[in-house]
Design an enzyme around this catalytic site. Structure first.
Site, mmCIF file in Angstrom:
data_model
loop_
_atom_site.group_PDB
_atom_site.id
_atom_site.type_symbol
_atom_site.label_atom_id
_atom_site.label_comp_id
_atom_site.label_asym_id
_atom_site.label_seq_id
_atom_site.Cartn_x
_atom_site.Cartn_y
_atom_site.Cartn_z
ATOM 1 N N HIS A 270 0.892 -1.191 0.074
ATOM 2 C CA HIS A 270 -0.165 0.016 -0.100
ATOM 3 C C HIS A 270 0.850 1.112 0.010
ATOM 4 O O HIS A 270 0.413 2.448 0.251
ATOM 5 C CB HIS A 270 -0.836 -0.006 1.128
ATOM 6 C CG HIS A 270 -2.078 -1.029 1.291
ATOM 7 N ND1 HIS A 270 -3.351 -0.928 0.827
ATOM 8 C CD2 HIS A 270 -1.839 -2.349 1.854
ATOM 9 C CE1 HIS A 270 -3.870 -1.979 0.960
ATOM 10 N NE2 HIS A 270 -3.037 -3.067 1.479
ATOM 11 N N LYS B 122 -8.454 13.616 4.656
ATOM 12 C CA LYS B 122 -7.678 12.258 4.759
ATOM 13 C C LYS B 122 -6.531 12.599 5.682
ATOM 14 O O LYS B 122 -6.486 13.664 6.360
ATOM 15 C CB LYS B 122 -6.778 12.254 3.312
ATOM 16 C CG LYS B 122 -6.160 13.531 2.717
ATOM 17 C CD LYS B 122 -5.518 13.516 1.477
ATOM 18 C CE LYS B 122 -6.576 13.666 0.182
ATOM 19 N NZ LYS B 122 -6.597 12.460 -0.720
ATOM 20 N N ARG B 123 -5.679 11.637 5.914
ATOM 21 C CA ARG B 123 -4.557 11.893 6.972
ATOM 22 C C ARG B 123 -3.752 12.814 6.569
ATOM 23 O O ARG B 123 -3.454 13.189 5.248
ATOM 24 C CB ARG B 123 -3.721 10.444 6.988
ATOM 25 C CG ARG B 123 -4.373 9.337 7.749
ATOM 26 C CD ARG B 123 -5.086 9.795 9.311
ATOM 27 N NE ARG B 123 -3.762 9.905 9.879
ATOM 28 C CZ ARG B 123 -3.353 8.889 11.010
ATOM 29 N NH1 ARG B 123 -4.047 7.681 10.871
ATOM 30 N NH2 ARG B 123 -2.200 8.924 11.501
ATOM 31 N N LYS C 6 0.504 14.340 0.799
ATOM 32 C CA LYS C 6 -0.644 14.587 0.607
ATOM 33 C C LYS C 6 -0.902 16.073 0.044
ATOM 34 O O LYS C 6 -1.916 16.563 -0.539
ATOM 35 C CB LYS C 6 -1.750 14.133 1.428
ATOM 36 C CG LYS C 6 -1.725 12.543 1.544
ATOM 37 C CD LYS C 6 -2.435 12.023 2.566
ATOM 38 C CE LYS C 6 -2.402 10.697 3.016
ATOM 39 N NZ LYS C 6 -3.178 9.900 2.128
ATOM 40 N N THR D 59 -8.493 6.041 -1.765
ATOM 41 C CA THR D 59 -10.201 5.700 -2.075
ATOM 42 C C THR D 59 -11.146 6.689 -1.415
ATOM 43 O O THR D 59 -12.437 6.568 -1.991
ATOM 44 C CB THR D 59 -10.325 4.462 -0.895
ATOM 45 O OG1 THR D 59 -9.541 4.899 0.313
ATOM 46 C CG2 THR D 59 -9.339 3.283 -1.363
ATOM 47 N N LYS E 298 -14.993 7.827 -3.313
ATOM 48 C CA LYS E 298 -16.399 7.883 -2.344
ATOM 49 C C LYS E 298 -16.923 9.264 -2.826
ATOM 50 O O LYS E 298 -17.906 9.522 -3.324
ATOM 51 C CB LYS E 298 -15.894 8.186 -0.802
ATOM 52 C CG LYS E 298 -15.604 6.614 -0.161
ATOM 53 C CD LYS E 298 -14.903 6.969 1.009
ATOM 54 C CE LYS E 298 -14.393 5.454 1.351
ATOM 55 N NZ LYS E 298 -13.210 5.598 2.515
HETATM 56 C C1 26Q Z 1 3.557 1.716 10.721
HETATM 57 C C2 26Q Z 1 4.506 1.611 11.625
HETATM 58 C C3 26Q Z 1 4.349 1.544 13.006
HETATM 59 C C4 26Q Z 1 2.690 1.857 13.290
HETATM 60 C C5 26Q Z 1 1.717 1.779 12.195
HETATM 61 C C6 26Q Z 1 2.378 1.741 10.940
HETATM 62 C C7 26Q Z 1 1.277 1.963 9.594
HETATM 63 C C8 26Q Z 1 -0.175 1.934 10.064
HETATM 64 C C9 26Q Z 1 -0.984 2.189 8.853
HETATM 65 C C10 26Q Z 1 1.809 2.385 8.724
HETATM 66 C C11 26Q Z 1 0.940 2.360 7.558
HETATM 67 C C12 26Q Z 1 -0.618 2.422 7.692
HETATM 68 C C13 26Q Z 1 -1.643 2.708 6.613
HETATM 69 C C14 26Q Z 1 -1.227 3.058 5.457
HETATM 70 C C15 26Q Z 1 -2.404 3.155 4.546
HETATM 71 O O1 26Q Z 1 -3.586 3.667 4.979
HETATM 72 N N1 26Q Z 1 -2.168 3.512 3.300
HETATM 73 C C16 26Q Z 1 -3.135 3.923 2.138
HETATM 74 O O2 26Q Z 1 -3.786 2.621 1.707
HETATM 75 C C17 26Q Z 1 -4.879 2.866 1.070
HETATM 76 C C18 26Q Z 1 -5.580 1.584 0.704
HETATM 77 O O3 26Q Z 1 -4.815 0.906 -0.293
HETATM 78 C C19 26Q Z 1 -4.545 3.774 -0.308
HETATM 79 O O4 26Q Z 1 -5.559 3.960 -1.030
HETATM 80 C C20 26Q Z 1 -3.569 4.866 0.106
HETATM 81 O O5 26Q Z 1 -3.073 5.327 -0.866
HETATM 82 C C21 26Q Z 1 -2.626 4.360 1.113
HETATM 83 O O6 26Q Z 1 -1.831 5.831 1.624
#
Ligand code: 26Q
Length: 832
Positions: free
Chosen positions: A377, A568-569, A574, A676, A680
């Site tokens: 991702h 978004k985050r 972004k 995503t 929406k």
């Molecule tokens: C990493 C290290 C320690 C703790 C947590 C994490 C962590 C947690 C969540 C790293 C990444 C995430 C989430 C990533 C994420 O949401 N990526 C998004 O995924 C979507 C679904 O595929 C995509 O549409 C987005 O482009 C992408 O940014």
């Protein structure tokens, strides 16, 4: 009970094959509701504000799922069909009640039942706490997948963690983000069923001991390990009106009795209690995606806990039927890894097969590589997970040993393919050597799986050509794309009654399970009457958001303003910063008297910053300070508003996405894997202003260039310009940007706190700015100008809006799940 509800099994137990069915009529629902309210919950006063109304209604609804849930489970077991286990550290479910009612087709009946007490269903929906077990896109994607799999009758079980505290709640205090804990389980979670009888033991630590077995052969075993109990809580996932109910199984950590006893006997009561806490801490809190959190031991413990408990659970089901015969295991099981977060499942499955079930290494490896599939991702190299070898050796010594052995075998394969290419061997090694060697989890996932996919066409191509190039050269057949989607049941049918009602009125409701049917709206795009109704529906959504914004921020918006939305985050890639610079530019135009022909505009921003991400928090403060100045200036009255919506989450998005006119998807090209939220918004009739990035590209292809506002540099242009990037030169050469920068430097939006404005200015002017904000400013501003002129032409804009909804069919997770199923999973639908 009638005979067809039961059968005996070989243990002599009477097995229920179905629960007594509950009636779906309003009277029966009412009766159950009242019984739960008074007799189970022991409450008397039924009124709008009572949280027990929600709880009693959930129990009544859950009863109506139970029969189907058991039947669905039995059908999969009986048919002995192939299954998928979706392993994810995050399931961002949001609220469940409205979707359950929609999928069961009992919304009207429940509404009628509650009306007897003067309680409206909408207020009951509002009283449900979000299940915020995820950060953002990746977690919400997993939730949309579950809805689509159940609707397509696919035998997919979700495995995740039952965090006591979900995603933090965001408060804005003097423009700053303040994080507050989210004790979402405090009032109970009435959807879940604890299944203590299915608990698994997960063990940490320990050391190897060599011993002689009964034949005098040397064997090894692990001693002094620390066991933790994994207790599953099941949540029902109903399909859309098809009788299927799948399962989301969430693991909760509990100290084992043996563990406590052991410590207790050693004479240390306090140590025993501390150890109990230690064990139960594993599932205490969701990690907010955070650079500063990477490498934390607790996070690795969570990952291993999920992977081990889930694998053991599925192996238990296998061995109950087949004993230790694994010949057909790979034909019947697949594990989809949601990013590398659960990738430790690769060595863990090896451990279970070899150490616990007595398989040869080679047989176990063949099986492992046939059952694991990995979804990536992210394209940001710094976001690829690595775990320190030192930590892994301490915490999971046997797993570390297995990783070394996998690596040795793998590097021999590489060596065979490219004899003598030592540089390549070093590049591809699962272990990155150095002073502090680390395990590269993405490489482990690639080596240990049969499928590696990205989440949009561009992203998958960039994985093959960039990040994973060596691996794609070695195993081109493993790499594939699965473009993301969103479920239209939540993101159109449930969240936008006005628009979905209008759509169904004109083309029927087949789109609810076949989103491509929305294409039937195309011939209506220029129909004046339909356009009028479309605008009325959009206005209803905009009024609802205006009310939410006013209640959370005190800022009043008018529904006729152009709603320009970016939620978004918060992350530098972004480019919320670029959005804010545009807001300042519009403000500057107003102040200079140049904006007479611009429509009134509301720029709406929302999102959470990781607590340790300094720059992201600065950006939130910057947006809020800018908003304060813009919104307080009488010259902007009725013309421009900038708002930051606090605590953006799933249920907030359900109010936001129906209201957007313009969807801002403005990441630096090549950085957003898919997005995503963009889907929406499109589904709800927003037009996108976006870069050549992620799924934006496919959205534009689907809707046509004339219905999409494309701007900015391409991936290739970015990479070329990076060599000679000169933001100060760009600023000097662009009077508009220069004025914005002057206002910032002059302190027009002064953040009193020292350093914040300096950090923002430096980020923009930095020739090494990885996100190249200044480079896309002019293109963004000019394209925004084109968009607002299009908005002034109501029929033209409405046409674009309708055509966006009409072209959104491809972005249903129903399509995404069919793609996964056709090319990776190969499941047969469950037959009841
Ligand atoms: C990493 C290290 C320690 C703790 C947590 C994490 C962590 C947690 C969540 C790293 C990444 C995430 C989430 C990533 C994420 O949401 N990526 C998004 O995924 C979507 C679904 O595929 C995509 O549409 C987005 O482009 C992408 O940014």
């Amino acid at each position: 009970m009638s005979a067809d509800h039961r059968e005996s099994n070989n243990t002599g137990a009477i097995m229920l094959t179905r629960a007594p069915a509950s009636e779906m009529g309003p009277e029966a629902i009412l009766e159950d509701f009242v019984r739960y309210f008074s007799r189970t919950l022991g409450r008397r006063a039924i009124h709008k504000a009572s949280p027990f109304v929600y709880e009693a209604l959930v129990y009544a609804v859950r009863d109506r799922l139970m029969d189907r849930w058991i039947q669905s489970t039995v059908a999969v077991e009986r048919s002995y069909q192939r299954r998928v286990h979706y392993l994810s550290l995050e399931f961002l479910m949001g609220r469940l009640l409205k979707n359950a009612l929609l999928n069961l087709d009992v919304e009207d009946k429940s509404e009628a039942a509650l009306q007897n007490f003067g309680v409206d269903l909408a207020s009951v929906f509002e009283s449900e706490h979000d299940a915020g077990l995820g950060n953002g896109g990746l977690g919400r994607l997993a939730a949309c997948f579950l809805d689509s799999c159940a609707t397509l009758s696919l035998p997919v079980i979700g495995y995740g963690i039952r965090y006591e505290y979900g995603m933090f709640r965001q408060r804005i205090d003097d423009g700053h983000q303040i994080e507050e804990p989210d004790p979402w389980l405090r009032a109970g979670f009435p959807w879940e069923i604890e299944r203590y009888e299915l608990a698994q033991t997960v063990t940490f630590g320990g050391r190897k001991e060599v011993y002689a077995d009964e034949h005098g052969n040397e064997q090894t075993r692990w001693v002094d390990t620390r066991p933790v109990l994994a207790v599953p809580f099941d949540v029902p996932i109903p399909g859309y009106r098809n009788g299927i109910v799948n399962t989301l199984r969430l693991w909760s950590a509990k100290a084992t009795d043996e563990f406590n006893l052991h410590e207790f006997n050693a004479g240390s009561y306090t140590q025993a209690v501390a150890a109990k806490n230690d064990a139960e801490n594993i599932t205490m809190v969701l990690y907010p995606n955070d650079a500063s959190e990477s490498g934390k031991g607790l996070r690795l413990r969570q990952q291993y806990f999920l992977a081990s408990a889930s694998l053991q659970d599925s192996l238990r089901q296998w061995t109950e039927r087949h004993g230790d015969h694994f010949e057909h295991f790979a034909a019947k099981n697949c594990y989809q890894l949601n990013d590398t977060h659960p990738a430790i499942a690769v060595p863990e499955l090896m451990r279970l097969l070899v150490d616990e079930h007595g398989l040869d290494w080679d047989d176990a490896w063949v099986i492992t590589r046939r059952v694991m599939a990995y979804t990536n991702h992210t394209l940001l190299p710094e976001a690829l997970e690595c775990w320190s070898v030192e930590m892994m050796s301490q915490m999971l010594p046997r797993i570390m040993e297995i990783v070394y052995e996998i690596n040795a075998g793998f590097l021999a394969e590489v060596e065979q393919c490219w004899p003598g290419d030592l540089e390549r061997v070093g590049r591809m090694s699962l272990i990155q050597e150095g002073d502090h060697p680390v395990v590269r989890m993405a490489y482990l996932a690639i080596v240990g799986s049969f499928s590696v996919n990205g989440v949009a066409e561009l992203h998958s191509r960039l994985l093959r050509e960039g990040l994973f190039r060596d691996f794609a050269e070695l195993w081109p057949e493993k790499f594939n794309n699965k473009t993301n989607g969103v479920t239209q049941r939540r993101w159109l049918a449930a969240c936008n009654p006005a628009l979905s009602g209008l759509v169904t009125d004109r083309i029927g409701d087949a789109w609810v399970t076949d989103l491509e049917r929305l294409r039937e709206l195309e011939p209506l795009a220029d129909d004046a009457d339909f356009q009028q109704r479309w605008r009325t529906a959009k206005l209803a959504g905009k009024r609802r958001l205006a009310a939410l914004v006013e209640s959370r921020t005190g800022i009043a918006l008018h529904a006729d303003m152009l709603f320009d939305v970016q939620v978004k985050r918060i992350h530098e890639y972004k480019r919320q910063l670029l959005n804010c610079l545009h807001a300042i530019h519009l403000y500057d135009r107003i102040k200079r008297g140049e904006a007479a022909d611009s429509p009134p505009r509301a720029i709406i921003v929302g999102g959470k910053a990781a607590p340790g991400y300094f720059m992201a928090k600065n950006i939130i403060k910057f947006i809020n300070e800018t908003a304060r100045v813009i919104n307080a200036d009488p010259d902007t009255e009725g013309r421009l508003r900038l708002v930051f919506v606090p605590d953006y989450n799933v249920s907030t998005m359900e109010v936001i996405c129906p209201a957007a006119d313009l969807s801002a998807q403005i990441s630096t090209a090549g950085k957003e894997a898919s997005g995503t939220g963009n889907m929406k918004f499109m589904m709800n009739g927003a037009v996108t202003i976006g870069t050549f990035d992620g799924a934006n590209i496919e959205i534009r292809e689907a809707v046509g260039d004339e219905n999409f506002f494309l701007f900015g540099l391409t991936v290739e242009e970015i990479e070329v310009l990076r060599q000679s990037y000169d933001p100060e030169g760009i600023i000097r050469g662009d009077p508009g940007l220069l004025r914005v920068m002057e206002r910032l430097e002059h302190g027009d939006f002064n953040c009193v706190e020292a350093g914040i404005m300096e950090a923002i200015l430096h980020a923009i002017k930095n020739p090494h700015d990885p996100w190249m904000t200044a480079a896309d400013f002019r293109s963004f501003v000019d394209t925004q100008r084109r968009a607002e002129l299009a908005y002034l032409d109501l029929p033209r804009w409405t046409r674009m809006s309708i055509l966006n909804t009409a072209a959104s069919g491809r972005f249903s997770t129903d399509r995404t799940m069919r793609d996964y199923n056709r090319e990776i999973w190969q499941l047969d639908p469950v037959e009841l």
